[in-house]
Write a protein that holds these residues in place. Sequence first.
Motif, short mmCIF file in Angstrom:
data_model
loop_
_atom_site.label_atom_id
_atom_site.label_comp_id
_atom_site.label_asym_id
_atom_site.label_seq_id
_atom_site.Cartn_x
_atom_site.Cartn_y
_atom_site.Cartn_z
N GLN A 119 0.72 -1.32 -0.18
CA GLN A 119 0.07 -0.03 -0.14
C GLN A 119 0.97 1.27 0.15
O GLN A 119 1.86 1.35 0.73
CB GLN A 119 -0.70 0.13 0.99
CG GLN A 119 -1.99 -1.25 1.18
CD GLN A 119 -2.92 -1.07 2.47
OE1 GLN A 119 -3.00 -0.04 3.03
NE2 GLN A 119 -3.34 -2.10 2.77
N PHE A 120 0.85 2.08 -1.02
CA PHE A 120 1.52 3.42 -0.97
C PHE A 120 0.58 4.52 -1.05
O PHE A 120 -0.72 4.30 -1.76
CB PHE A 120 2.10 3.28 -2.40
CG PHE A 120 3.43 2.20 -2.47
CD1 PHE A 120 3.00 0.88 -2.31
CD2 PHE A 120 4.70 2.70 -2.35
CE1 PHE A 120 4.11 -0.02 -2.55
CE2 PHE A 120 5.70 1.81 -2.54
CZ PHE A 120 5.45 0.57 -2.28
N ALA A 121 0.93 5.49 -0.42
CA ALA A 121 0.15 6.83 -0.59
C ALA A 121 0.69 7.45 -2.05
O ALA A 121 1.82 7.20 -2.66
CB ALA A 121 0.82 7.89 0.35
N GLY A 122 -0.12 8.37 -2.60
CA GLY A 122 0.11 9.11 -3.64
C GLY A 122 -0.04 10.59 -3.55
O GLY A 122 -0.68 11.01 -2.74
N LEU A 123 0.89 11.28 -4.18
CA LEU A 123 1.00 12.87 -3.98
C LEU A 123 1.26 13.42 -5.44
O LEU A 123 1.96 12.59 -6.12
CB LEU A 123 2.11 13.02 -3.15
CG LEU A 123 1.87 12.91 -1.65
CD1 LEU A 123 2.72 11.68 -1.15
CD2 LEU A 123 2.40 14.09 -0.77
N TYR A 143 -3.17 14.86 -2.32
CA TYR A 143 -2.80 13.53 -1.34
C TYR A 143 -3.83 12.58 -1.05
O TYR A 143 -4.97 13.00 -0.72
CB TYR A 143 -2.11 13.97 0.01
CG TYR A 143 -1.81 12.85 0.84
CD1 TYR A 143 -0.41 12.07 0.89
CD2 TYR A 143 -2.75 12.20 1.66
CE1 TYR A 143 -0.25 11.09 1.79
CE2 TYR A 143 -2.67 11.24 2.41
CZ TYR A 143 -1.29 10.70 2.47
OH TYR A 143 -0.92 9.31 3.65
N GLY A 144 -3.41 11.32 -1.17
CA GLY A 144 -4.43 10.10 -0.74
C GLY A 144 -3.78 8.90 -0.39
O GLY A 144 -2.77 8.38 -1.05
N SER A 145 -4.53 8.38 0.59
CA SER A 145 -4.01 6.90 0.76
C SER A 145 -5.28 6.09 1.27
O SER A 145 -6.06 6.61 2.12
CB SER A 145 -2.98 7.09 2.07
OG SER A 145 -2.66 5.70 2.56
N SER A 146 -5.49 4.92 0.63
CA SER A 146 -6.42 4.13 0.97
C SER A 146 -6.15 2.70 1.60
O SER A 146 -5.51 1.95 0.80
CB SER A 146 -7.50 3.90 -0.14
OG SER A 146 -8.63 3.38 -0.13
N GLY A 147 -6.51 2.46 2.68
CA GLY A 147 -6.13 1.18 3.14
C GLY A 147 -5.73 1.06 4.64
O GLY A 147 -6.82 1.39 5.49
N SER A 148 -4.77 0.86 5.17
CA SER A 148 -4.45 0.75 6.56
C SER A 148 -4.51 2.23 7.05
O SER A 148 -4.58 2.43 8.31
CB SER A 148 -3.01 0.32 6.75
OG SER A 148 -2.15 1.03 6.14
N SER A 150 -6.15 5.68 5.62
CA SER A 150 -7.14 6.39 4.97
C SER A 150 -7.48 7.55 4.95
O SER A 150 -8.02 8.03 5.90
CB SER A 150 -8.56 5.57 4.83
OG SER A 150 -8.44 4.09 4.36
N VAL A 151 -6.73 8.54 4.34
CA VAL A 151 -7.10 9.76 4.33
C VAL A 151 -6.87 10.50 2.76
O VAL A 151 -5.89 10.14 2.02
CB VAL A 151 -5.92 10.65 5.18
CG1 VAL A 151 -6.12 12.30 5.00
CG2 VAL A 151 -6.25 10.18 6.33
N VAL A 152 -7.95 11.28 2.47
CA VAL A 152 -7.37 12.30 1.39
C VAL A 152 -7.29 13.68 1.70
O VAL A 152 -8.02 14.06 2.71
CB VAL A 152 -8.74 11.94 0.28
CG1 VAL A 152 -9.97 12.32 0.71
CG2 VAL A 152 -8.28 12.83 -1.04
#
Lengths: 192, 156
Positions: A119-123, A143-148, A150-152
């Motif tokens: 799982q990787f964050a994207g920026l 910025y976004g991360s979804s999984g362990s 989860s924040v946008v």
Amino acid sequence: MGIKSLSNSSGIVNFQKHQSMLAGIELNKFHHLETVRLGSSVASVEFTNLGQYSDYQHLQIRMVSNASTLQNQFLQINGDTGTNYKSHFLYGDGSSVGSGVYSDNSKIYIGNSPNATSQFAGLIIDILDPFETTKNTTLRILYGSSGSYSVVQFMSGVWLNSAAVTSILIDQASGNYLAGSRFSLYGLKVGA
Amino acid sequence: MLLNQIELSSSASSVTFSNIPQGYGDLVLIVSGGTSGASTTSVEIQFNGDTSTSNYPMVCMQGGGDVGTYASFTVSRTFMAVGSTSYTGIVHVMDYSATDKHKTILLRDNSPVQSDVRATAGRWSNTAAVTSIQLYDNSGETLDSGNVFSLYGVYA
């Protein structure tokens, strides 16, 4: 979704017509400059000698990142470690929406690196007018991360210095970026 | 680089980009159009024909401009609302050709009819390279004639 017509009744005397909804951001003026793709863990990544790209109007960093533990990520410009930055954010974490200012002004906050396998964050970080010496350099960040984790987030940052940007350092509060993390730098030209 | 652009000359149940070339860093998909459905429908995306509900977790943040509401929620389904009835969206698929990671998706979309402004972070829980992208309406409505879907590759 190009602009179909404009009149000069509102004082418009000169304009460009674009065929794309990315008006003014034609992709043939968006160039890949450098990529760092990690084969092993490192604590930070730095883009240096950015003056060679001063014929670009804006820079963009596109990155995916993860870490051995959940970590805040930061960005510093030209090696400046003084309290010369401001960071603001608007976030949604799945249960609420909030906003705030990051308290540490010695760096620009750019979200977190998650710490789950695969799982990787994207920026996407836009660095606006980095080579203009008449203004402070501002950043806007998606910025976004979804999984362990989860924040946008939308974020903004400013470096309170009008010097041209010559280097950009990206790091974390502690620990390392893991293999598979990727940091890509792009330049955007404007005008004819 | 523009890889492919699909403009619907008549309504369609779905749109598919297949045989997506590998070798770029990210994909950027720009969608603009609407559906014939009710306001509760949404256009969604699937990768490589994967219909597994649990493979598309996402977190959304949205605001309704005309009523001043905002919300954030997480769902896990067959992915991704990019608005309904009238919408625009930009979808970033990060490291789409990598096989060492799940695919992170960043999405910004607007639905003027519903007065929604939204940002979404999603993940396709699969390490396979993305080779096809399908868009469809989740309630079986059609995508309107005039919908435009543009797929770009971004070098990295």
